[in-house]
Design a protein around this motif. Sequence first.
Motif, PDB file in Angstrom:
ATOM      1  N   GLU A  23       0.733  -1.228   0.150  1.00 60.12           N
ATOM      2  CA  GLU A  23       0.083  -0.079   0.003  1.00 60.12           C
ATOM      3  C   GLU A  23       1.008   1.139  -0.117  1.00 60.12           C
ATOM      4  O   GLU A  23       0.528   2.338  -0.795  1.00 60.12           O
ATOM      5  CB  GLU A  23      -1.171  -0.113   1.254  1.00 60.12           C
ATOM      6  N   GLU A  80       1.076   4.088  -2.932  1.00 60.75           N
ATOM      7  CA  GLU A  80       0.979   5.621  -2.667  1.00 60.75           C
ATOM      8  C   GLU A  80       2.218   6.463  -3.313  1.00 60.75           C
ATOM      9  O   GLU A  80       2.257   7.523  -3.782  1.00 60.75           O
ATOM     10  CB  GLU A  80       0.918   5.810  -1.188  1.00 60.75           C
ATOM     11  N   HIS A 121       2.339   9.626  -5.605  1.00 62.52           N
ATOM     12  CA  HIS A 121       2.047  10.776  -4.594  1.00 62.52           C
ATOM     13  C   HIS A 121       2.549  12.077  -5.586  1.00 62.52           C
ATOM     14  O   HIS A 121       3.678  12.073  -6.079  1.00 62.52           O
ATOM     15  CB  HIS A 121       3.144  10.705  -3.295  1.00 62.52           C
ATOM     16  N   LEU A 147       4.512   9.032   4.752  1.00 57.80           N
ATOM     17  CA  LEU A 147       4.488   7.629   4.102  1.00 57.80           C
ATOM     18  C   LEU A 147       4.540   6.394   4.765  1.00 57.80           C
ATOM     19  O   LEU A 147       5.482   6.405   5.383  1.00 57.80           O
ATOM     20  CB  LEU A 147       5.619   7.816   2.953  1.00 57.80           C
TER      21      LEU A 147
END
Length: 426
Positions: free
Chosen positions: A65, A69, A73, A316
Motif C-alpha cells: 500500500e 502511494e 504521490h 508515507l
Amino acid sequence: MTENVRAGQGTRTAGGGSPDDAAVVISPAFKADAPRQYARLRALGPVHRAVLSSGLECWLVVGYEAAREALTHPALRKDPRPAAATLAAAGYVLNQPGVGLGGQMLEADAPEHTRLRKLVSGAFTPRRTAALAPRVQRIADDLIDALGPAGETDLVASFTAPLPVTVIAELLGIPPEHREDFRRWTSDVLDVTAAGHASSLAGLHGLLGELVAAKRRRPEDDLLSDLVAARDERDGEDRLSEQELIGTATLLVIAGHETTVNLLGNAVHALLRHPEQLRLLRARPQSLPGAVEEFLRYDTSVEHSTLRYAAEDVRLGGRVVPRGGVVAVALSSAGHDAPQADGGDPAALDVARPAARHLSFGHGIHHCLGAPLARLEAVTALGTLLRRLPRLEPAVPLAELAWIPSGMMRGPLSLPVRYEAAPAPR
C-alpha cells in the motif's frame, strides 16, 4: 538491495540517530537472498531508511500500500533539485538533468513526461505488439535450434538474453554487429557502482549518436528513424530536443531488453526450484499468460524503482520523508505484500494463481510503456521452452547461482541447465 536489519549485520545509524532508525545497507549478499530479506523488513514496517549500493541514502518502501502511494504521490517527483546535496554527497549523477540518463520520460514529471511518452507510445500499443508475435516466436525457435538435440547450456547466454536483445534491436533498427555491445553496456549503465559505468554510458550514447546520424541520412522502417523524424520534422511542443532524442533512445534500448532478460531468468529459476509448478505448467500451457503475471509478482526483474525526490515533507507508511528525501520503491517486495484475489499465500509460487496482483510494471503515469511487449516475449519464450525442452533441469545446485550483485535489477548472472530438445513444429 539492502542489508540485513538485525544488529551487527550491516545496519548503519544515520546522523547519530537511534538504533531504531538505523539505515539498512545494500550488499550483494542481500540481493542473492532478497525475498527473505524483504520479508524481514516488511515485518518491521513498510518504510525504512536505507543506503543504496552507490552510497546514496534513501527511504526504501517495502509495503504494497505504501508503494502504491509512493508511485503516485504528487510530492514525490522526478525533479532531483530538492535532493541536490544528498545526490552530490554520493557522487550520484544518473538522474541529474542533462547528464546520465536524463532527457527521457522515466526521469520527467508532467507535462514533459506526457509529451515524451506520447511520441513513442504508438510503437507499443497492444495491436502493434501483437503483430510482432510471429517474429518473436521465430527468434525463440531459432535459439532452441542452435542448442542442439541435448547437452548443457547457460540458458541466460543462449536464450533468455539473446531473445529480448534481438527483439528490441530489430524494433529500433540496431544492426546485428552492435547488439553484443549494447547488451554489455546496458548492464553497466543500470549499475552506477560498476567499474565500467561511465565508459559504458559514453559508449552507449556514442553509438546511438552514430546510428541517429545514419538514420538521418537514410531513414528506415524502425523506431529509431521515427524518433529522428520527431526531432527533425515536427514543430513546437511535439518536437524532441537532441538530448531528448538520445535519452529516449537510450531508455528504449535499456528498458526494452534488460528487464525482460531478467524476468525470463527469474521465471526459469523459479520453475527449477519448484518442479511441481514446472510440471503443472507443462500440463496446462494455456495458463501461461496468468503464470507470467505470477512470475512478475513472485520474483520481478526490477527490484526497485527509479528514484523519486520529496518536493516537501511527505508522510508515507507511518514515517515522515523530509523535503529533499530520496525514495526508492521495492517493487519485488510489494508483490509479496499485495493482497491476492485468491487469498493464497503470497510467499508461495502458484502458476495457477488467478489475476496475480503486483507493481512490477510500476503504477501511475510511469507505468511501463513496454509492458505488452514484455508480456508477449515472456509468454512466447517460456511457452517455447516448455514445448521444445521436455527435459530441463539445473546443471549446478541452484544455491550456487550468482546474482546481479548491485543496482536496481534482480536476476541470475548465469543459469546452467541440462536439457533435451524437441524439433520445432514446421
